[in-house]
Design a protein around this motif. Sequence first.
Motif, PDB file in Angstrom:
ATOM      1  N   THR A 105       8.546  15.813   0.454  1.00 17.04           N
ATOM      2  CA  THR A 105       8.134  14.988  -0.696  1.00 17.04           C
ATOM      3  C   THR A 105       6.761  14.388  -0.446  1.00 17.04           C
ATOM      4  O   THR A 105       5.886  14.403  -1.323  1.00 17.04           O
ATOM      5  N   ASN A 106       6.546  13.877   0.762  1.00 18.77           N
ATOM      6  CA  ASN A 106       5.255  13.286   1.105  1.00 18.77           C
ATOM      7  C   ASN A 106       4.125  14.300   0.932  1.00 18.77           C
ATOM      8  O   ASN A 106       3.112  14.017   0.287  1.00 18.77           O
ATOM      9  N   CYS A 109       3.461  15.029  -2.740  1.00 22.26           N
ATOM     10  CA  CYS A 109       2.748  13.898  -3.356  1.00 22.26           C
ATOM     11  C   CYS A 109       1.253  13.950  -3.032  1.00 22.26           C
ATOM     12  O   CYS A 109       0.416  13.751  -3.908  1.00 22.26           O
ATOM     13  N   VAL A 110       0.929  14.201  -1.751  1.00 21.18           N
ATOM     14  CA  VAL A 110      -0.479  14.235  -1.348  1.00 21.18           C
ATOM     15  C   VAL A 110      -1.186  15.397  -2.041  1.00 21.18           C
ATOM     16  O   VAL A 110      -2.309  15.247  -2.528  1.00 21.18           O
ATOM     17  N   CYS A 113      -1.751  14.535  -5.721  1.00 22.77           N
ATOM     18  CA  CYS A 113      -2.801  13.535  -5.809  1.00 22.77           C
ATOM     19  C   CYS A 113      -4.178  14.159  -5.538  1.00 22.77           C
ATOM     20  O   CYS A 113      -5.160  13.843  -6.216  1.00 22.77           O
ATOM     21  N   PHE A 117      -7.136  13.951  -8.324  1.00 27.42           N
ATOM     22  CA  PHE A 117      -8.358  13.197  -8.080  1.00 27.42           C
ATOM     23  C   PHE A 117      -9.486  14.045  -7.502  1.00 27.42           C
ATOM     24  O   PHE A 117     -10.549  13.525  -7.178  1.00 27.42           O
ATOM     25  N   PHE A 119      -9.763  15.669  -4.504  1.00 33.27           N
ATOM     26  CA  PHE A 119     -10.098  15.377  -3.105  1.00 33.27           C
ATOM     27  C   PHE A 119     -10.875  16.542  -2.487  1.00 33.27           C
ATOM     28  O   PHE A 119     -10.723  17.681  -2.917  1.00 33.27           O
ATOM     29  N   GLU A 122     -11.283  17.667   3.491  1.00 32.75           N
ATOM     30  CA  GLU A 122     -11.255  16.654   4.543  1.00 32.75           C
ATOM     31  C   GLU A 122     -10.410  15.454   4.127  1.00 32.75           C
ATOM     32  O   GLU A 122      -9.589  14.953   4.894  1.00 32.75           O
ATOM     33  N   GLN A 123     -10.590  14.999   2.881  1.00 31.28           N
ATOM     34  CA  GLN A 123      -9.808  13.853   2.397  1.00 31.28           C
ATOM     35  C   GLN A 123      -8.326  14.214   2.313  1.00 31.28           C
ATOM     36  O   GLN A 123      -7.456  13.410   2.632  1.00 31.28           O
ATOM     37  N   MET A 127      -5.109  12.430   4.445  1.00 29.20           N
ATOM     38  CA  MET A 127      -3.979  11.727   3.839  1.00 29.20           C
ATOM     39  C   MET A 127      -2.622  12.385   4.133  1.00 29.20           C
ATOM     40  O   MET A 127      -1.596  11.731   4.053  1.00 29.20           O
ATOM     41  N   LYS A 130       0.165  10.547   6.298  1.00 23.51           N
ATOM     42  CA  LYS A 130       0.164   9.094   6.128  1.00 23.51           C
ATOM     43  C   LYS A 130       1.541   8.424   6.235  1.00 23.51           C
ATOM     44  O   LYS A 130       1.597   7.217   6.405  1.00 23.51           O
ATOM     45  N   SER A 131       2.642   9.191   6.134  1.00 27.89           N
ATOM     46  CA  SER A 131       3.970   8.547   6.196  1.00 27.89           C
ATOM     47  C   SER A 131       4.547   8.486   7.598  1.00 27.89           C
ATOM     48  O   SER A 131       5.593   7.891   7.797  1.00 27.89           O
ATOM     49  N   ALA A 154      -4.305   4.269   6.420  1.00 28.96           N
ATOM     50  CA  ALA A 154      -3.309   4.673   5.419  1.00 28.96           C
ATOM     51  C   ALA A 154      -1.892   4.525   5.972  1.00 28.96           C
ATOM     52  O   ALA A 154      -0.980   4.073   5.268  1.00 28.96           O
TER      53      ALA A 154
ATOM     54  N   LEU B  84     -12.396   6.832  -1.704  1.00 30.60           N
ATOM     55  CA  LEU B  84     -11.003   7.256  -1.558  1.00 30.60           C
ATOM     56  C   LEU B  84     -10.036   6.101  -1.802  1.00 30.60           C
ATOM     57  O   LEU B  84      -8.833   6.301  -2.013  1.00 30.60           O
ATOM     58  N   PRO B  87      -7.605   6.021  -5.270  1.00 32.05           N
ATOM     59  CA  PRO B  87      -6.581   7.070  -5.263  1.00 32.05           C
ATOM     60  C   PRO B  87      -5.631   6.929  -4.080  1.00 32.05           C
ATOM     61  O   PRO B  87      -4.428   7.170  -4.218  1.00 32.05           O
ATOM     62  N   ALA B  88      -6.149   6.493  -2.911  1.00 30.47           N
ATOM     63  CA  ALA B  88      -5.296   6.387  -1.728  1.00 30.47           C
ATOM     64  C   ALA B  88      -4.222   5.318  -1.932  1.00 30.47           C
ATOM     65  O   ALA B  88      -3.052   5.529  -1.599  1.00 30.47           O
ATOM     66  N   LEU B  91      -1.677   6.697  -4.341  1.00 28.31           N
ATOM     67  CA  LEU B  91      -0.880   7.728  -3.658  1.00 28.31           C
ATOM     68  C   LEU B  91       0.137   7.098  -2.718  1.00 28.31           C
ATOM     69  O   LEU B  91       1.317   7.461  -2.723  1.00 28.31           O
ATOM     70  N   ILE B  92      -0.319   6.114  -1.941  1.00 24.91           N
ATOM     71  CA  ILE B  92       0.564   5.494  -0.951  1.00 24.91           C
ATOM     72  C   ILE B  92       1.725   4.771  -1.646  1.00 24.91           C
ATOM     73  O   ILE B  92       2.885   4.911  -1.255  1.00 24.91           O
ATOM     74  N   SER B  95       4.117   7.507  -3.352  1.00 23.76           N
ATOM     75  CA  SER B  95       4.814   8.398  -2.438  1.00 23.76           C
ATOM     76  C   SER B  95       5.761   7.637  -1.514  1.00 23.76           C
ATOM     77  O   SER B  95       6.797   8.172  -1.138  1.00 23.76           O
ATOM     78  N   LEU B  98       8.950   7.358  -3.449  1.00 29.03           N
ATOM     79  CA  LEU B  98       9.618   8.656  -3.592  1.00 29.03           C
ATOM     80  C   LEU B  98      10.177   9.159  -2.264  1.00 29.03           C
ATOM     81  O   LEU B  98      11.310   9.636  -2.201  1.00 29.03           O
ATOM     82  N   VAL B  99       9.392   9.049  -1.188  1.00 26.84           N
ATOM     83  CA  VAL B  99       9.848   9.560   0.111  1.00 26.84           C
ATOM     84  C   VAL B  99      11.103   8.806   0.556  1.00 26.84           C
ATOM     85  O   VAL B  99      12.100   9.404   0.968  1.00 26.84           O
ATOM     86  N   ILE B 102      14.087   9.744  -1.930  1.00 22.56           N
ATOM     87  CA  ILE B 102      14.591  11.119  -1.848  1.00 22.56           C
ATOM     88  C   ILE B 102      15.252  11.393  -0.497  1.00 22.56           C
ATOM     89  O   ILE B 102      16.352  11.945  -0.444  1.00 22.56           O
TER      90      ILE B 102
END
Lengths: 230, 123
Positions: A105-106, A109-110, A113, A117, A119, A122-123, A127, A130-131, A154, B84, B87-88, B91-92, B95, B98-99, B102
């Motif tokens: 899921t993570n 999502c990235v 996104c 946007f 990205f 590199e961006q 990301m 990030k989880s 992040a 960034l 959007p970051a 996104l954070i 997600s 959701l993470v 789920i």
Amino acid sequence: MKELLHDSLFFGIFISLFAYEAGVFCKRKWKLAIFHPLLIAIVFVIAVLLAFGIDYETYLTGARHLSFLLTPATVSLAVLLYEKLQPLKKNWKAIFAGIFAGALTNAVCVLVCAVLFGFTHEQYVTMLPKSITTAIGMALSKEMGGVSSITVGAIVITGVLGNMFAEEILRLFRITEPEAKGIGMGTAAHAMGTAKAMELGETEGAASGLSIAVSGVFTVVIALIFSKFY
Amino acid sequence: MQYLKQFGLILLFSFLGELLHALIPLPVPGSIYGLLLLFLALCLGIVRLQQLQETAKFLLQVLPVLFVPAGVGLLESWGELKPLLLPAILLISVSTVLVMGISGRVTQRLLRRKKKTEGEAKK
């Protein structure tokens, strides 16, 4: 004075440890997720550097030696994984499937996104991790060509949010089984989620601690595949 | 003495991780190989928990401090971070919800299904 700092092996390390201790103190005193020791430590060191006009390179002279311990400390996560797996062994299928679904899921999502946007690659790879726990996320980001300091930022923000809103999110999704709660918190918000899970109970804490290591490893594999998609 | 042996053992697995990283052409950090190898060694009984427990606990405790220098690096990568930021954050927030939802739901559903079949088997 500047020259002394520039050559000092211990200034950078000392100020890092001191700032982290200050963070732990704030956390203990106010018990709010936003007083995340790592977040406080980063802000504190940046403030000191800016206030005294010390540049990042000077700080790194000593501080870069801290990274020597990164690999051995990450390898030590195996001990955490091994210990936490023992009491949860009988439900391993449900637990691993849940963590895998979360890690996937993570990544989705990235990806969504990144497309929305626009990205850069590199961006996007910055990301992707990030989880997960900073130890694995930072190394993974560097390995894929991301900006690891942004990944660290992040990851910390993710942890703080996950810790603050864990109970609301679990209620929203009607998650009541202790194992499932722990898996959700650990998979979404690594050590910060686990800190919250430990407050809820022993099973929640163990399941969450297990997810830190497992979701990290799953994310490495998923990111390898997803880094090709964008 | 015990700390020396324990740290030596952890360094051995760190080195084996580096070795695999050099041999396998994948962007997987060496520390991940080390982690998996040590986990495997613990499961197979090649290494026992008592042989490295204290040192591993110490390393896990100092682990968060090791990210301070990288985080302070935001000072240098501020230029890259600025576009960034919005959007970051979006996104954070999305997600993380959701993470957590789920992964928790999937585990819960499978746990309940297992309990149900076990219950039926008992009848």
